[in-house]
Design a protein around this motif. Structure first.
Motif, PDB file in Angstrom:
ATOM      1  N   ASP A 133     -39.359 -19.388  -0.449  1.00 30.46           N
ATOM      2  CA  ASP A 133     -39.811 -20.551  -1.216  1.00 30.46           C
ATOM      3  C   ASP A 133     -39.651 -20.232  -2.707  1.00 30.46           C
ATOM      4  O   ASP A 133     -39.018 -19.234  -3.075  1.00 30.46           O
ATOM      5  CB  ASP A 133     -41.236 -20.971  -0.814  1.00 30.46           C
ATOM      6  N   ASP A 134     -40.251 -21.042  -3.602  1.00 34.87           N
ATOM      7  CA  ASP A 134     -39.977 -20.802  -5.024  1.00 34.87           C
ATOM      8  C   ASP A 134     -41.035 -19.942  -5.710  1.00 34.87           C
ATOM      9  O   ASP A 134     -41.134 -19.911  -6.929  1.00 34.87           O
ATOM     10  CB  ASP A 134     -39.763 -22.132  -5.764  1.00 34.87           C
ATOM     11  N   THR A 135     -41.803 -19.172  -4.930  1.00 32.36           N
ATOM     12  CA  THR A 135     -42.849 -18.327  -5.525  1.00 32.36           C
ATOM     13  C   THR A 135     -42.274 -17.120  -6.267  1.00 32.36           C
ATOM     14  O   THR A 135     -42.786 -16.717  -7.306  1.00 32.36           O
ATOM     15  CB  THR A 135     -43.809 -17.823  -4.424  1.00 32.36           C
ATOM     16  N   VAL A 140     -34.378  -6.561  -5.073  1.00 30.39           N
ATOM     17  CA  VAL A 140     -33.443  -5.701  -4.327  1.00 30.39           C
ATOM     18  C   VAL A 140     -33.040  -4.533  -5.235  1.00 30.39           C
ATOM     19  O   VAL A 140     -33.017  -4.666  -6.456  1.00 30.39           O
ATOM     20  CB  VAL A 140     -32.178  -6.473  -3.872  1.00 30.39           C
ATOM     21  N   ARG A 141     -32.731  -3.400  -4.610  1.00 30.03           N
ATOM     22  CA  ARG A 141     -32.373  -2.207  -5.387  1.00 30.03           C
ATOM     23  C   ARG A 141     -30.851  -2.080  -5.441  1.00 30.03           C
ATOM     24  O   ARG A 141     -30.191  -2.218  -4.393  1.00 30.03           O
ATOM     25  CB  ARG A 141     -32.914  -0.996  -4.635  1.00 30.03           C
ATOM     26  N   ASP A 142     -30.310  -1.794  -6.611  1.00 33.84           N
ATOM     27  CA  ASP A 142     -28.860  -1.599  -6.665  1.00 33.84           C
ATOM     28  C   ASP A 142     -28.532  -0.124  -6.406  1.00 33.84           C
ATOM     29  O   ASP A 142     -29.429   0.696  -6.206  1.00 33.84           O
ATOM     30  CB  ASP A 142     -28.264  -2.130  -7.993  1.00 33.84           C
ATOM     31  N   ARG A 143     -27.251   0.208  -6.401  1.00 32.18           N
ATOM     32  CA  ARG A 143     -26.841   1.578  -6.042  1.00 32.18           C
ATOM     33  C   ARG A 143     -27.349   2.617  -7.023  1.00 32.18           C
ATOM     34  O   ARG A 143     -27.488   3.786  -6.703  1.00 32.18           O
ATOM     35  CB  ARG A 143     -25.320   1.662  -5.941  1.00 32.18           C
ATOM     36  N   GLU A 144     -27.595   2.171  -8.262  1.00 31.85           N
ATOM     37  CA  GLU A 144     -28.129   3.095  -9.278  1.00 31.85           C
ATOM     38  C   GLU A 144     -29.640   3.249  -9.152  1.00 31.85           C
ATOM     39  O   GLU A 144     -30.255   4.005  -9.893  1.00 31.85           O
ATOM     40  CB  GLU A 144     -27.802   2.610 -10.702  1.00 31.85           C
ATOM     41  N   GLY A 145     -30.241   2.500  -8.257  1.00 32.61           N
ATOM     42  CA  GLY A 145     -31.685   2.633  -8.044  1.00 32.61           C
ATOM     43  C   GLY A 145     -32.522   1.648  -8.850  1.00 32.61           C
ATOM     44  O   GLY A 145     -33.748   1.689  -8.806  1.00 32.61           O
ATOM     45  N   ASN A 146     -31.857   0.751  -9.612  1.00 27.40           N
ATOM     46  CA  ASN A 146     -32.617  -0.235 -10.394  1.00 27.40           C
ATOM     47  C   ASN A 146     -33.060  -1.390  -9.511  1.00 27.40           C
ATOM     48  O   ASN A 146     -32.304  -1.832  -8.640  1.00 27.40           O
ATOM     49  CB  ASN A 146     -31.743  -0.836 -11.511  1.00 27.40           C
ATOM     50  N   TRP A 147     -34.272  -1.865  -9.778  1.00 25.30           N
ATOM     51  CA  TRP A 147     -34.751  -3.045  -9.059  1.00 25.30           C
ATOM     52  C   TRP A 147     -34.273  -4.311  -9.770  1.00 25.30           C
ATOM     53  O   TRP A 147     -34.387  -4.416 -10.989  1.00 25.30           O
ATOM     54  CB  TRP A 147     -36.280  -3.049  -8.986  1.00 25.30           C
ATOM     55  N   ILE A 148     -33.737  -5.248  -9.002  1.00 20.22           N
ATOM     56  CA  ILE A 148     -33.243  -6.507  -9.570  1.00 20.22           C
ATOM     57  C   ILE A 148     -34.001  -7.644  -8.900  1.00 20.22           C
ATOM     58  O   ILE A 148     -34.088  -7.688  -7.656  1.00 20.22           O
ATOM     59  CB  ILE A 148     -31.743  -6.681  -9.264  1.00 20.22           C
ATOM     60  N   ALA A 149     -34.547  -8.540  -9.711  1.00 22.10           N
ATOM     61  CA  ALA A 149     -35.281  -9.669  -9.133  1.00 22.10           C
ATOM     62  C   ALA A 149     -34.300 -10.600  -8.421  1.00 22.10           C
ATOM     63  O   ALA A 149     -33.278 -10.978  -8.995  1.00 22.10           O
ATOM     64  CB  ALA A 149     -36.010 -10.428 -10.242  1.00 22.10           C
ATOM     65  N   ALA A 150     -34.584 -10.903  -7.169  1.00 23.10           N
ATOM     66  CA  ALA A 150     -33.769 -11.894  -6.439  1.00 23.10           C
ATOM     67  C   ALA A 150     -34.511 -13.220  -6.541  1.00 23.10           C
ATOM     68  O   ALA A 150     -35.128 -13.680  -5.572  1.00 23.10           O
ATOM     69  CB  ALA A 150     -33.572 -11.457  -4.993  1.00 23.10           C
ATOM     70  N   ASP A 151     -34.473 -13.773  -7.748  1.00 22.02           N
ATOM     71  CA  ASP A 151     -35.230 -15.010  -7.986  1.00 22.02           C
ATOM     72  C   ASP A 151     -34.730 -16.124  -7.076  1.00 22.02           C
ATOM     73  O   ASP A 151     -33.527 -16.233  -6.847  1.00 22.02           O
ATOM     74  CB  ASP A 151     -35.078 -15.432  -9.458  1.00 22.02           C
ATOM     75  N   PRO A 152     -35.662 -16.940  -6.592  1.00 22.64           N
ATOM     76  CA  PRO A 152     -35.234 -18.024  -5.708  1.00 22.64           C
ATOM     77  C   PRO A 152     -34.276 -18.978  -6.431  1.00 22.64           C
ATOM     78  O   PRO A 152     -34.516 -19.329  -7.579  1.00 22.64           O
ATOM     79  CB  PRO A 152     -36.547 -18.749  -5.385  1.00 22.64           C
ATOM     80  N   HIS A 154     -32.583 -22.615  -5.735  1.00 17.17           N
ATOM     81  CA  HIS A 154     -32.724 -23.733  -4.806  1.00 17.17           C
ATOM     82  C   HIS A 154     -31.459 -23.908  -3.963  1.00 17.17           C
ATOM     83  O   HIS A 154     -30.343 -23.880  -4.476  1.00 17.17           O
ATOM     84  CB  HIS A 154     -33.021 -25.028  -5.588  1.00 17.17           C
ATOM     85  N   GLY A 155     -31.632 -24.040  -2.661  1.00 16.46           N
ATOM     86  CA  GLY A 155     -30.495 -24.282  -1.778  1.00 16.46           C
ATOM     87  C   GLY A 155     -29.705 -23.040  -1.423  1.00 16.46           C
ATOM     88  O   GLY A 155     -28.645 -23.139  -0.810  1.00 16.46           O
ATOM     89  N   SER A 156     -30.202 -21.851  -1.830  1.00 14.98           N
ATOM     90  CA  SER A 156     -29.439 -20.637  -1.504  1.00 14.98           C
ATOM     91  C   SER A 156     -30.274 -19.717  -0.612  1.00 14.98           C
ATOM     92  O   SER A 156     -31.501 -19.841  -0.545  1.00 14.98           O
ATOM     93  CB  SER A 156     -29.064 -19.889  -2.783  1.00 14.98           C
ATOM     94  N   ILE A 157     -29.599 -18.810   0.055  1.00 14.08           N
ATOM     95  CA  ILE A 157     -30.316 -17.796   0.825  1.00 14.08           C
ATOM     96  C   ILE A 157     -29.819 -16.411   0.391  1.00 14.08           C
ATOM     97  O   ILE A 157     -28.726 -16.294  -0.158  1.00 14.08           O
ATOM     98  CB  ILE A 157     -30.131 -17.969   2.349  1.00 14.08           C
ATOM     99  N   VAL A 158     -30.646 -15.410   0.643  1.00 13.72           N
ATOM    100  CA  VAL A 158     -30.258 -14.030   0.324  1.00 13.72           C
ATOM    101  C   VAL A 158     -29.719 -13.407   1.611  1.00 13.72           C
ATOM    102  O   VAL A 158     -30.277 -13.621   2.682  1.00 13.72           O
ATOM    103  CB  VAL A 158     -31.487 -13.229  -0.175  1.00 13.72           C
ATOM    104  N   VAL A 159     -28.626 -12.665   1.498  1.00 16.51           N
ATOM    105  CA  VAL A 159     -28.088 -11.956   2.674  1.00 16.51           C
ATOM    106  C   VAL A 159     -28.184 -10.463   2.403  1.00 16.51           C
ATOM    107  O   VAL A 159     -27.621  -9.975   1.417  1.00 16.51           O
ATOM    108  CB  VAL A 159     -26.624 -12.359   2.948  1.00 16.51           C
ATOM    109  N   ASN A 160     -28.918  -9.764   3.238  1.00 12.45           N
ATOM    110  CA  ASN A 160     -29.074  -8.317   3.081  1.00 12.45           C
ATOM    111  C   ASN A 160     -28.311  -7.571   4.170  1.00 12.45           C
ATOM    112  O   ASN A 160     -28.258  -8.022   5.309  1.00 12.45           O
ATOM    113  CB  ASN A 160     -30.557  -7.918   3.198  1.00 12.45           C
ATOM    114  N   ILE A 161     -27.766  -6.425   3.817  1.00 12.26           N
ATOM    115  CA  ILE A 161     -27.151  -5.539   4.816  1.00 12.26           C
ATOM    116  C   ILE A 161     -28.249  -4.685   5.426  1.00 12.26           C
ATOM    117  O   ILE A 161     -29.146  -4.224   4.722  1.00 12.26           O
ATOM    118  CB  ILE A 161     -26.075  -4.663   4.140  1.00 12.26           C
ATOM    119  N   PRO A 183     -46.131 -11.264  -8.181  1.00 12.97           N
ATOM    120  CA  PRO A 183     -45.760 -11.543  -9.575  1.00 12.97           C
ATOM    121  C   PRO A 183     -46.932 -11.335 -10.524  1.00 12.97           C
ATOM    122  O   PRO A 183     -48.087 -11.562 -10.168  1.00 12.97           O
ATOM    123  CB  PRO A 183     -45.321 -13.009  -9.542  1.00 12.97           C
ATOM    124  N   GLU A 184     -46.601 -10.896 -11.739  1.00 13.41           N
ATOM    125  CA  GLU A 184     -47.608 -10.525 -12.722  1.00 13.41           C
ATOM    126  C   GLU A 184     -48.574 -11.654 -13.069  1.00 13.41           C
ATOM    127  O   GLU A 184     -49.764 -11.446 -13.213  1.00 13.41           O
ATOM    128  CB  GLU A 184     -46.913 -10.068 -14.020  1.00 13.41           C
TER     129      GLU A 184
END
Ligand SMILES: O=C(O)CCC(=O)C(=O)O
Ligand SMILES: [Fe+2]
Length: 240
Positions: A133-135, A140-152, A154-161, A183-184
């Protein structure tokens, strides 16, 4: 293999950070739901969930083909052929469709440091489709170990391996580490969040043997059945 599993997470009284959520899993053959009488709320809910699950299957098929192409397999239907459940609901597989509810945290509960809605992890299966939802809060973590916000979006989905695809591809594709934070903004801490996840697995009888891809240089395993891999993961075996 008819199963619906309700998992209730404890809201309080846990000494260490815990996952703050409830989930409802649809696992296995779901035909029995369409045959059930349609007056109860949970049956309506179940029917909608099964409809949504079925509606995902053309997308699952496209994603499997794209993965076959991306890995330069001669047979782009390599993964599709090993997922007979796409056409036959009764074909055994560990695929699981999950409704998640993260309750609003009551004002009188202090949020412990390090509290996440879901702690860092990767999913066990092949790939996962994730509807949120839009909360917000998913990262998700990238290969370098940084956390990246997968912000919602609209109309999209996240695909994880998932772990199974990482294993099957000899580590060429990495399982996506992800987590859901609270969220803060105080106001957001006090609202609920909902998501739906579809964990895809090949048929349980599929042998995970080295993929015929020129891109994958080295393998450290010979073969294992997909169902045995999933069992081992569920049992907490870490070595796969
Ligand atoms: O709710 C979400 O956005 C993520 C859920 C998740 O990662 C899981 O159930 O494995
Ligand atoms: Fe996950």
């Amino acid at each position: 293999m008819n199963d619906r599993i309700y998992v209730d997470s404890p809201m309080v009284a846990e000494p260490k950070p815990f996952d703050f959520r409830e989930s409802f899993d649809f696992f296995g053959d779901t035909d029995f739901i369409s045959q059930a009488p349609s007056n109860a709320i949970d049956v309506q809910f179940s029917k909608s969930m099964v409809e949504l699950q079925d509606a995902c299957h053309p997308l699952c098929m496209d994603l499997m083909k794209l993965l076959g192409m991306g890995l330069e397999l001669d047979d782009e239907d390599y993964f599709v052929r090993r997922s007979k459940w796409l056409q036959d609901n009764k074909s055994p597989s560990y695929k699981t469709f999950r409704a998640l509810y993260y309750p609003a945290i009551p004002e009188n509960i202090e949020i412990p440091v390090g509290q996440a809605r879901v702690k860092e992890h990767s999913d066990h299966g092949f790939i996962t489709l994730l509807f949120q939802d839009d909360t917000g809060g998913l990262e998700v973590r990238d290969r370098e170990g940084n956390w990246i916000a997968a912000d919602p979006i609209h109309g999209s989905i996240v695909v994880n391996i998932g772990d199974l695809l990482e294993f099957w591809s000899g580590g060429y594709l990495r399982a996506t580490k992800h987590r859901v934070l609270i969220p803060e903004l105080e106001i957001q801490k006090r609202i609920s969040r909902q998501s739906i996840v579809y964990f895809l697995h090949p048929d349980s009888q599929t042998t995970l043997s080295p993929l015929p891809s020129k891109l994958i240089k080295k393998y450290h395993f010979s073969s294992i059945l997909s169902g045995d891999f999933a069992e081992a993961k569920l049992a907490g075996v870490k070595s796969y």
